[in-house]
Each structure stands twice: as structure tokens, then as C-alpha cells.
Write a protein that holds these residues in place. Structure first.
Motif, mmCIF file in Angstrom:
data_model
loop_
_atom_site.group_PDB
_atom_site.id
_atom_site.type_symbol
_atom_site.label_atom_id
_atom_site.label_comp_id
_atom_site.label_asym_id
_atom_site.label_seq_id
_atom_site.Cartn_x
_atom_site.Cartn_y
_atom_site.Cartn_z
ATOM 1 N N GLU A 44 0.797 -1.230 0.000
ATOM 2 C CA GLU A 44 0.000 0.000 0.000
ATOM 3 C C GLU A 44 0.825 1.275 0.000
ATOM 4 N N LYS A 45 2.024 1.221 0.579
ATOM 5 C CA LYS A 45 2.817 2.445 0.728
ATOM 6 C C LYS A 45 4.129 2.430 -0.049
ATOM 7 N N LEU A 107 6.837 7.869 6.524
ATOM 8 C CA LEU A 107 5.538 8.168 5.905
ATOM 9 C C LEU A 107 4.943 9.458 6.439
#
Length: 111
Positions: A44-45, A107
């Protein structure tokens, strides 16, 4: 059988949950398995947390393996290499856990 070392700590689990990771199951709270966090960060990241065998020490109890961890941006390569001040991490799980925590910090900076 899963043990406590197989899970992210509560603070890390909460941070990941706030970022959108839904745990597969709840274990006395929203504790997230390390492998769930590692997979989610990668898929996802775009961040891959890679514990790898680093140093090997021989002591009176035999051979001890120490790990370090690479945090990679899937598009741009290695972001950071982590170890700690006591000659890297003593277990794969400890290295993975620290890499996940560092990924969360990265993040947050990117947001």
C-alpha cells in the motif's frame, strides 16, 4: 503458536491503524501482526522493510546472529539502514519491528 514478539506494540499498531491498516483480527485490542504490517507497507505504501542477517558473534553460549534492517522505497531504492548501538538487532522480529516504526516516521514526513 504466535507470541507477543510476533505483534507490533500497541503504539505502532495504533499508528498503522490510523494510517488505514485494518488488522485481520483483534487480539485484546488492535494489535497488528508484524507480517501484516510488513506486507501492508510494501503493497500500500511502497516501502519494503527488509531485516537481514548482519553480524555473527561467537560467545560462551555459542553463535549469536544479529540482524540489521533496510527500509527501501520501492521506486527509489534504500532509504535507510538501521542498526542499534549494541551491534544490531538480536532477532529478526526485533529488526522488523524497528523497521516498521521507522517506516511510519518516514511516511509521516512524506505526508
Amino acid at each position: 503458536m504466535l507470541t507477543e514478539k510476533d505483534y507490533c506494540d500497541l503504539d505502532t499498531s495504533h499508528e498503522l491503524w490510523v494510517m488505514g491498516l485494518e488488522p485481520e483480527a483483534y487480539y485484546d485490542g488492535p494489535f497488528i501482526l508484524l507480517y501484516e504490517a510488513q506486507t501492508w507497507l510494501r503493497k500500500e505504501k511502497g516501502i519494503h522493510v527488509v531485516p537481514e542477517l548482519g553480524l555473527i558473534h561467537r560467545n560462551k553460549n555459542g553463535i549469536t546472529h544479529y540482524y540489521r534492517v533496510l527500509v527501501k522505497d520501492m521506486n527509489n531504492g534504500i532509504i535507510i539502514t538501521l542498526d542499534n548501538d549494541r551491534d544490531d538487532f538480536e532477532s529478526y522480529e526485533e529488526a522488523l519491528s524497528e523497521g516498521i516504526k521507522e517506516s511510519i516516521k518516514i511516511l509521516k514526513k512524506w505526508e
